[in-house]
Design a protein around this motif. Sequence first.
Motif, PDB file in Angstrom:
ATOM      1  N   LEU A  36       3.888  -7.472  -5.448  1.00 34.55           N
ATOM      2  CA  LEU A  36       4.894  -6.733  -4.685  1.00 34.55           C
ATOM      3  C   LEU A  36       6.156  -7.547  -4.427  1.00 34.55           C
ATOM      4  O   LEU A  36       7.220  -6.989  -4.189  1.00 34.55           O
ATOM      5  CB  LEU A  36       4.300  -6.266  -3.355  1.00 34.55           C
ATOM      6  CG  LEU A  36       3.229  -5.173  -3.462  1.00 34.55           C
ATOM      7  CD1 LEU A  36       2.594  -4.910  -2.103  1.00 34.55           C
ATOM      8  CD2 LEU A  36       3.832  -3.890  -4.026  1.00 34.55           C
ATOM      9  N   ASN A  37       6.019  -8.864  -4.475  1.00 37.48           N
ATOM     10  CA  ASN A  37       7.174  -9.726  -4.232  1.00 37.48           C
ATOM     11  C   ASN A  37       7.460 -10.615  -5.430  1.00 37.48           C
ATOM     12  O   ASN A  37       8.012 -11.699  -5.296  1.00 37.48           O
ATOM     13  CB  ASN A  37       6.927 -10.605  -2.990  1.00 37.48           C
ATOM     14  CG  ASN A  37       6.676  -9.779  -1.748  1.00 37.48           C
ATOM     15  OD1 ASN A  37       7.475  -8.922  -1.394  1.00 37.48           O
ATOM     16  ND2 ASN A  37       5.546 -10.017  -1.099  1.00 37.48           N
ATOM     17  N   GLN A  49       5.865  -7.525 -15.470  1.00 35.59           N
ATOM     18  CA  GLN A  49       5.137  -6.265 -15.441  1.00 35.59           C
ATOM     19  C   GLN A  49       5.810  -5.292 -14.468  1.00 35.59           C
ATOM     20  O   GLN A  49       5.141  -4.451 -13.864  1.00 35.59           O
ATOM     21  CB  GLN A  49       3.694  -6.514 -15.011  1.00 35.59           C
ATOM     22  CG  GLN A  49       2.920  -7.458 -15.919  1.00 35.59           C
ATOM     23  CD  GLN A  49       1.491  -7.605 -15.465  1.00 35.59           C
ATOM     24  OE1 GLN A  49       0.812  -6.636 -15.149  1.00 35.59           O
ATOM     25  NE2 GLN A  49       1.006  -8.825 -15.434  1.00 35.59           N
ATOM     26  N   ALA A  50       7.119  -5.402 -14.349  1.00 34.97           N
ATOM     27  CA  ALA A  50       7.851  -4.612 -13.352  1.00 34.97           C
ATOM     28  C   ALA A  50       7.558  -3.126 -13.444  1.00 34.97           C
ATOM     29  O   ALA A  50       7.411  -2.442 -12.425  1.00 34.97           O
ATOM     30  CB  ALA A  50       9.351  -4.867 -13.503  1.00 34.97           C
ATOM     31  N   GLN A  51       7.447  -2.629 -14.652  1.00 35.42           N
ATOM     32  CA  GLN A  51       7.197  -1.194 -14.820  1.00 35.42           C
ATOM     33  C   GLN A  51       5.840  -0.807 -14.252  1.00 35.42           C
ATOM     34  O   GLN A  51       5.716   0.208 -13.554  1.00 35.42           O
ATOM     35  CB  GLN A  51       7.269  -0.830 -16.305  1.00 35.42           C
ATOM     36  CG  GLN A  51       7.215   0.672 -16.561  1.00 35.42           C
ATOM     37  CD  GLN A  51       7.445   1.019 -18.022  1.00 35.42           C
ATOM     38  OE1 GLN A  51       7.672   0.155 -18.858  1.00 35.42           O
ATOM     39  NE2 GLN A  51       7.405   2.302 -18.327  1.00 35.42           N
ATOM     40  N   ILE A  78       4.190  -2.488 -11.963  1.00 32.35           N
ATOM     41  CA  ILE A  78       4.235  -2.688 -10.517  1.00 32.35           C
ATOM     42  C   ILE A  78       4.828  -1.471  -9.822  1.00 32.35           C
ATOM     43  O   ILE A  78       4.290  -0.975  -8.819  1.00 32.35           O
ATOM     44  CB  ILE A  78       5.039  -3.957 -10.179  1.00 32.35           C
ATOM     45  CG1 ILE A  78       4.298  -5.203 -10.667  1.00 32.35           C
ATOM     46  CG2 ILE A  78       5.290  -4.044  -8.672  1.00 32.35           C
ATOM     47  CD1 ILE A  78       5.108  -6.474 -10.581  1.00 32.35           C
ATOM     48  N   GLU A  79       5.927  -0.960 -10.351  1.00 35.94           N
ATOM     49  CA  GLU A  79       6.556   0.203  -9.741  1.00 35.94           C
ATOM     50  C   GLU A  79       5.669   1.440  -9.851  1.00 35.94           C
ATOM     51  O   GLU A  79       5.587   2.246  -8.919  1.00 35.94           O
ATOM     52  CB  GLU A  79       7.918   0.462 -10.382  1.00 35.94           C
ATOM     53  CG  GLU A  79       8.954  -0.587 -10.034  1.00 35.94           C
ATOM     54  CD  GLU A  79       9.040  -0.829  -8.532  1.00 35.94           C
ATOM     55  OE1 GLU A  79       9.178   0.159  -7.771  1.00 35.94           O
ATOM     56  OE2 GLU A  79       8.961  -1.996  -8.117  1.00 35.94           O
ATOM     57  N   LYS A  80       4.992   1.569 -10.969  1.00 37.81           N
ATOM     58  CA  LYS A  80       4.093   2.706 -11.165  1.00 37.81           C
ATOM     59  C   LYS A  80       2.971   2.703 -10.139  1.00 37.81           C
ATOM     60  O   LYS A  80       2.566   3.756  -9.624  1.00 37.81           O
ATOM     61  CB  LYS A  80       3.512   2.657 -12.582  1.00 37.81           C
ATOM     62  CG  LYS A  80       2.487   3.751 -12.857  1.00 37.81           C
ATOM     63  CD  LYS A  80       1.913   3.606 -14.263  1.00 37.81           C
ATOM     64  CE  LYS A  80       0.829   4.646 -14.521  1.00 37.81           C
ATOM     65  NZ  LYS A  80       0.239   4.499 -15.887  1.00 37.81           N
ATOM     66  N   HIS A  81       2.469   1.511  -9.835  1.00 44.62           N
ATOM     67  CA  HIS A  81       1.307   1.404  -8.952  1.00 44.62           C
ATOM     68  C   HIS A  81       1.671   0.902  -7.547  1.00 44.62           C
ATOM     69  O   HIS A  81       0.776   0.559  -6.775  1.00 44.62           O
ATOM     70  CB  HIS A  81       0.275   0.455  -9.566  1.00 44.62           C
ATOM     71  CG  HIS A  81      -0.269   0.920 -10.880  1.00 44.62           C
ATOM     72  ND1 HIS A  81      -1.070   2.037 -10.999  1.00 44.62           N
ATOM     73  CD2 HIS A  81      -0.111   0.416 -12.133  1.00 44.62           C
ATOM     74  CE1 HIS A  81      -1.390   2.199 -12.274  1.00 44.62           C
ATOM     75  NE2 HIS A  81      -0.825   1.245 -12.982  1.00 44.62           N
ATOM     76  N   ARG A  82       2.954   0.885  -7.220  1.00 45.65           N
ATOM     77  CA  ARG A  82       3.374   0.325  -5.934  1.00 45.65           C
ATOM     78  C   ARG A  82       2.647   0.951  -4.737  1.00 45.65           C
ATOM     79  O   ARG A  82       2.196   0.219  -3.844  1.00 45.65           O
ATOM     80  CB  ARG A  82       4.892   0.437  -5.775  1.00 45.65           C
ATOM     81  CG  ARG A  82       5.415  -0.148  -4.473  1.00 45.65           C
ATOM     82  CD  ARG A  82       6.937  -0.221  -4.444  1.00 45.65           C
ATOM     83  NE  ARG A  82       7.432  -1.229  -5.373  1.00 45.65           N
ATOM     84  CZ  ARG A  82       7.518  -2.525  -5.088  1.00 45.65           C
ATOM     85  NH1 ARG A  82       7.151  -2.975  -3.889  1.00 45.65           N
ATOM     86  NH2 ARG A  82       7.993  -3.374  -5.975  1.00 45.65           N
ATOM     87  N   GLU A 134       0.505  -1.393  -2.223  1.00 43.25           N
ATOM     88  CA  GLU A 134       0.858  -1.516  -0.807  1.00 43.25           C
ATOM     89  C   GLU A 134      -0.339  -1.191   0.085  1.00 43.25           C
ATOM     90  O   GLU A 134      -0.594  -1.883   1.077  1.00 43.25           O
ATOM     91  CB  GLU A 134       2.043  -0.613  -0.484  1.00 43.25           C
ATOM     92  CG  GLU A 134       3.349  -1.092  -1.104  1.00 43.25           C
ATOM     93  CD  GLU A 134       4.501  -0.141  -0.880  1.00 43.25           C
ATOM     94  OE1 GLU A 134       4.228   1.033  -0.484  1.00 43.25           O
ATOM     95  OE2 GLU A 134       5.670  -0.536  -1.090  1.00 43.25           O
TER      96      GLU A 134
END
Length: 326
Positions: A227-228, A238-240, A242-246, A250
């Motif tokens: 997340l950070n 793996q930004a994509q 991370i955003e998909k599974h944010r 969280e």
Amino acid sequence: MEYTFLGRTGLQVSRLCLGTMNFGPATEEKEAFRIMDAALDAGVNFFDTANVYGGEAHRGWTEEIIGRWFAQGGNRREKVVLATKVYGGMEEANDGPNHGRGLSLYKIRRHLEASLKRLQTDHIELYQMHHIERNATWDELWDAFQALVQQGTVDYIGSSNFAGWHLTLAQAKAKERHFLGLVTEQHKYSLFCREPELEVLPAAEYHGIGVIAWSPLAGGLLGGNALNADANSRTGKQAQAIEKHRPQLEQFSSLCKELGEGEANVALAWVLSHPAMTAPIIGPRTLKQFEDTLRAVEIKLDADTLAKLNEIFPGPGKPAPEAYAW
């Protein structure tokens, strides 16, 4: 450290398996030595590697590092239950048309000899097929592996990335030969990858095959820093994902804070809670990363926590066929 039996054998191994894939390409030799020394000091006696580890430019590099670590003495080799793999192409010119991926009696013999030289040892406790071979027959494969066991070069045979029906077929063919067959299956399994619950894990449990989980932290997504993550870090790439599974990440992070435990250790403890599991593979790049994961074996997740994790990371629900039929 806690220990368990390796599948249905009488051999006991640590409930964390030290993965060495980073040794060489991502972790320099001195740091790899420190990690392996720390592993023995912590009671981790189960080490996993593969002949192809090291990258395209240096296949076998990781085995070479482990071999040089063994060569330091101090009973290092005697204290380790060593697992390596065969299947991948080693870019060995003498292999000719057999240089690519695959398994055959010819290739297994040649590649084991090469692994033993790199590892500076005369035997392997667990020799694993890195992938299913669809061309060779099980008669050929079991001829090869059974001979190695009888010679004392290899103690046990394992598989990796097999489907549930592959495990059953392999065991049926081994039984015809009065041979032990597979004792482990190394498989991708994590809170983000629960498909093995459909077929692979039930098949392994039925046949007494111990499961060794690779990528139990989903390539770092469950490691606590996703997340950070810095955009230039390994996890940041793996930004994509991370955003998909944010939202899940969280919720997972909040639950771990309630438990007072790190995300990586909770994720590993969850993998360890499955009855078919022998050990998850931890792949530290640094000594600190290794030391931080040791807490995982001490965490016992209660039914309420397991239920919450199941809500955050839904699995198939039930094994096949109930997961998709009545």
